[in-house]
Design a protein around this motif. Structure first.
Motif, PDB file in Angstrom:
ATOM      1  N   LYS A  40      17.843  16.336   2.800  1.00 45.47           N
ATOM      2  CA  LYS A  40      18.665  15.186   2.427  1.00 45.47           C
ATOM      3  C   LYS A  40      19.727  14.923   3.488  1.00 45.47           C
ATOM      4  O   LYS A  40      19.930  13.780   3.895  1.00 45.47           O
ATOM      5  CB  LYS A  40      19.317  15.435   1.065  1.00 45.47           C
ATOM      6  N   SER A  41      20.404  15.960   3.955  1.00 46.21           N
ATOM      7  CA  SER A  41      21.440  15.766   4.984  1.00 46.21           C
ATOM      8  C   SER A  41      20.826  15.298   6.299  1.00 46.21           C
ATOM      9  O   SER A  41      21.419  14.488   7.015  1.00 46.21           O
ATOM     10  CB  SER A  41      22.260  17.045   5.183  1.00 46.21           C
ATOM     11  N   LEU A  42      19.621  15.776   6.617  1.00 41.50           N
ATOM     12  CA  LEU A  42      18.927  15.339   7.824  1.00 41.50           C
ATOM     13  C   LEU A  42      18.627  13.838   7.751  1.00 41.50           C
ATOM     14  O   LEU A  42      18.842  13.101   8.720  1.00 41.50           O
ATOM     15  CB  LEU A  42      17.631  16.142   7.983  1.00 41.50           C
ATOM     16  N   MET A  43      18.159  13.396   6.589  1.00 38.64           N
ATOM     17  CA  MET A  43      17.873  11.971   6.389  1.00 38.64           C
ATOM     18  C   MET A  43      19.143  11.128   6.501  1.00 38.64           C
ATOM     19  O   MET A  43      19.142  10.054   7.098  1.00 38.64           O
ATOM     20  CB  MET A  43      17.227  11.736   5.022  1.00 38.64           C
ATOM     21  N   GLU A  44      20.239  11.614   5.930  1.00 39.55           N
ATOM     22  CA  GLU A  44      21.502  10.885   6.014  1.00 39.55           C
ATOM     23  C   GLU A  44      21.972  10.762   7.459  1.00 39.55           C
ATOM     24  O   GLU A  44      22.468   9.705   7.862  1.00 39.55           O
ATOM     25  CB  GLU A  44      22.569  11.572   5.161  1.00 39.55           C
ATOM     26  N   MET A  45      21.820  11.826   8.238  1.00 41.19           N
ATOM     27  CA  MET A  45      22.192  11.775   9.661  1.00 41.19           C
ATOM     28  C   MET A  45      21.360  10.736  10.397  1.00 41.19           C
ATOM     29  O   MET A  45      21.882   9.953  11.181  1.00 41.19           O
ATOM     30  CB  MET A  45      21.989  13.146  10.317  1.00 41.19           C
ATOM     31  N   MET A  46      20.048  10.761  10.157  1.00 44.56           N
ATOM     32  CA  MET A  46      19.157   9.809  10.824  1.00 44.56           C
ATOM     33  C   MET A  46      19.498   8.372  10.443  1.00 44.56           C
ATOM     34  O   MET A  46      19.601   7.503  11.307  1.00 44.56           O
ATOM     35  CB  MET A  46      17.701  10.110  10.485  1.00 44.56           C
ATOM     36  N   ASN A  47      19.677   8.140   9.147  1.00 45.14           N
ATOM     37  CA  ASN A  47      20.018   6.789   8.687  1.00 45.14           C
ATOM     38  C   ASN A  47      21.346   6.318   9.282  1.00 45.14           C
ATOM     39  O   ASN A  47      21.483   5.156   9.636  1.00 45.14           O
ATOM     40  CB  ASN A  47      20.065   6.725   7.164  1.00 45.14           C
ATOM     41  N   GLY A  48      22.289   7.225   9.400  1.00 38.91           N
ATOM     42  CA  GLY A  48      23.599   6.896   9.967  1.00 38.91           C
ATOM     43  C   GLY A  48      23.534   6.467  11.422  1.00 38.91           C
ATOM     44  O   GLY A  48      24.421   5.758  11.902  1.00 38.91           O
ATOM     45  N   HIS A  49      22.507   6.898  12.119  1.00 35.71           N
ATOM     46  CA  HIS A  49      22.363   6.558  13.544  1.00 35.71           C
ATOM     47  C   HIS A  49      21.276   5.518  13.786  1.00 35.71           C
ATOM     48  O   HIS A  49      20.959   5.211  14.933  1.00 35.71           O
ATOM     49  CB  HIS A  49      22.081   7.828  14.360  1.00 35.71           C
ATOM     50  N   GLY A  50      20.694   4.987  12.719  1.00 35.56           N
ATOM     51  CA  GLY A  50      19.663   3.960  12.876  1.00 35.56           C
ATOM     52  C   GLY A  50      18.331   4.488  13.372  1.00 35.56           C
ATOM     53  O   GLY A  50      17.544   3.765  13.971  1.00 35.56           O
ATOM     54  N   ILE A  51      18.060   5.752  13.095  1.00 32.68           N
ATOM     55  CA  ILE A  51      16.817   6.391  13.542  1.00 32.68           C
ATOM     56  C   ILE A  51      15.756   6.239  12.458  1.00 32.68           C
ATOM     57  O   ILE A  51      16.023   6.460  11.281  1.00 32.68           O
ATOM     58  CB  ILE A  51      17.066   7.881  13.839  1.00 32.68           C
ATOM     59  N   GLU A  91      24.363  19.522  15.573  1.00 32.27           N
ATOM     60  CA  GLU A  91      25.047  20.716  16.077  1.00 32.27           C
ATOM     61  C   GLU A  91      26.329  20.990  15.293  1.00 32.27           C
ATOM     62  O   GLU A  91      26.691  22.139  15.079  1.00 32.27           O
ATOM     63  CB  GLU A  91      25.376  20.535  17.558  1.00 32.27           C
ATOM     64  N   LYS A  92      26.994  19.950  14.838  1.00 34.19           N
ATOM     65  CA  LYS A  92      28.255  20.098  14.115  1.00 34.19           C
ATOM     66  C   LYS A  92      28.066  20.351  12.627  1.00 34.19           C
ATOM     67  O   LYS A  92      29.028  20.613  11.923  1.00 34.19           O
ATOM     68  CB  LYS A  92      29.098  18.830  14.296  1.00 34.19           C
ATOM     69  N   SER A  93      26.844  20.269  12.137  1.00 32.26           N
ATOM     70  CA  SER A  93      26.616  20.423  10.704  1.00 32.26           C
ATOM     71  C   SER A  93      26.949  21.854  10.264  1.00 32.26           C
ATOM     72  O   SER A  93      26.864  22.791  11.064  1.00 32.26           O
ATOM     73  CB  SER A  93      25.173  20.060  10.342  1.00 32.26           C
ATOM     74  N   PRO A  94      27.327  22.026   8.997  1.00 32.91           N
ATOM     75  CA  PRO A  94      27.655  23.370   8.515  1.00 32.91           C
ATOM     76  C   PRO A  94      26.429  24.282   8.413  1.00 32.91           C
ATOM     77  O   PRO A  94      26.551  25.494   8.326  1.00 32.91           O
ATOM     78  CB  PRO A  94      28.273  23.126   7.135  1.00 32.91           C
TER      79      PRO A  94
END
Length: 143
Positions: A40-51, A91-94
């Motif tokens: 879920k967090s991976l998807m949120e990161m991708m969506n946040g960057h338009g990937i 890289e910055k993710s917990p």
């Protein structure tokens, strides 16, 4: 004194690191293959960057002596700029994450078959990454 101040200011970050990445046993839900919170967090990161995510495939977990690696194969479509920002945020993710390898699918045949220059900005990128989960040792430290 300065070292103690630095450590005290980062105690919350150290706690988060352990909370997000330490399993009490190999059967702990954190150590499960295809961890849903991570995906879920991976998807949120991708969506946040338009990937655009094209495919994600969990691989069998790899058990080491002190940790468990849960590998994933991720295929996405993005610009180089989006890729850099995504990797920086990852890289910055917990969650402890390693990038094992990545490939940018940008061969000459792609350039020949594309008529629109704007289509060349987005690349197909295949990333092999793994989440790392530390497993609590069963041995006790004597005092």
């Amino acid at each position: 004194l300065i070292s103690a101040q630095i450590l005290a200011s980062r105690v919350g970050q150290v706690y988060t690191l352990f909370e997000q990445n330490l399993a009490l046993s190999k059967q702990d839900s954190l150590a499960d293959d295809a961890s849903l919170p991570f995906l879920k967090s991976l998807m949120e990161m991708m969506n946040g960057h338009g990937i655009a995510l094209l495919n994600i495939k969990p691989k069998p977990i790899v058990e080491k002596k002190n940790y468990i690696a849960a590998p994933y194969e991720v295929v996405m479509k993005c610009t180089y700029d989006e890729l850099g920002k995504f990797m920086s945020e990852l890289e910055k993710s917990p969650r402890l994450v390693t990038i094992d390898e990545f490939h940018v699918k940008n061969g000459i045949e792609r350039i020949k078959s594309t008529s629109n220059e704007m289509d060349l900005r987005k690349q197909i990128v295949e990333i092999h990454l793994s989440t790392l989960t530390m497993v609590k040792s069963k041995t006790k430290v004597s005092t």
